[in-house]
Design an enzyme around this catalytic site. Structure first.
Site, short mmCIF file in Angstrom:
data_model
loop_
_atom_site.label_atom_id
_atom_site.label_comp_id
_atom_site.label_asym_id
_atom_site.label_seq_id
_atom_site.Cartn_x
_atom_site.Cartn_y
_atom_site.Cartn_z
N CYS A 76 -0.53 1.24 2.06
CA CYS A 76 0.59 0.36 1.76
C CYS A 76 1.29 -0.13 3.17
CB CYS A 76 1.50 1.22 1.06
SG CYS A 76 3.32 0.39 0.67
N CYS A 79 4.98 1.67 3.53
CA CYS A 79 5.31 2.81 3.78
C CYS A 79 4.20 3.48 4.47
CB CYS A 79 5.88 3.64 2.54
SG CYS A 79 4.52 3.87 1.47
N CYS A 127 6.60 4.22 -2.30
CA CYS A 127 7.81 3.40 -2.04
C CYS A 127 8.03 2.40 -3.16
CB CYS A 127 7.73 2.58 -0.77
SG CYS A 127 6.23 1.35 -0.71
N CYS A 147 -6.73 -5.63 -8.59
CA CYS A 147 -6.63 -6.50 -7.62
C CYS A 147 -5.49 -6.80 -6.84
CB CYS A 147 -6.81 -7.94 -8.80
SG CYS A 147 -7.07 -9.61 -7.96
#
Length: 158
Positions: A76, A79, A127, A147
């Site tokens: 991510c 985070c 997060c 996706c």
């Protein structure tokens, strides 16, 4: 218009609101990693902020992660939660990085009616950042296509 039409309209509206609420708020729940809006804006690029925090979508074929073929992990961008292994990445030819499975407990899902019909939104389990959507048209072994917006992730080479 008689009382029956009015009550029917109210009931229809209540049912529609109930279905809409199924997808709202789940991705906004409390998460282990939380920042203020100002901190998110400072931490992320404007495009990453719009995707991760405002559920926007990047233009297809614009992310270098769509063509990333090295071994590693996709995390991510908000985070650093590890989300997907490169082992599950495939070329969906949609213009966005696609995977057939996330890492265990890495993502969550919620209902999304932004286009007027139900879709399954995928968000970071740490997060709550919006990553993209999952569809039932992926390859074996799961048949799923996660996706993802490339700007919502970063790549960590093995």
């Amino acid at each position: 218009m008689d009382r029956r039409h009015i009550l029917g309209g109210i009931a229809t509206g209540a049912v529609a609101l109930g279905f809409w609420r199924l997808g709202v708020g789940e991705a906004e729940a409390a998460y282990p990693f939380a920042l203020t809006d100002a901190q998110w804006r400072q931490r992320l690029s404007p495009l990453a902020y719009n995707v991760l925090r405002k559920q926007a979508t990047e233009r297809p074929f614009t992310s270098p992660l769509d063509k990333e073929k090295r071994a590693g992990t996709f995390a991510c961008a908000g985070c650093d939660q590890k989300l997907f292994s490169s082992k599950t990445k495939f070329d969906s030819r949609t213009g966005w990085p696609s995977f057939y499975a996330p890492l265990p407990k890495a993502v969550g899902t919620s209902r999304d009616f932004d286009l007027g019909y139900p879709r399954t939104e995928v968000h970071c389990a740490r997060c709550g950042g919006h990553l993209g959507h999952v569809f039932d048209d992926g390859p074996k072994p799961t048949g799923k296509r996660y996706c993802m917006n490339g700007v919502a992730m970063r790549f960590i080479p093995a």
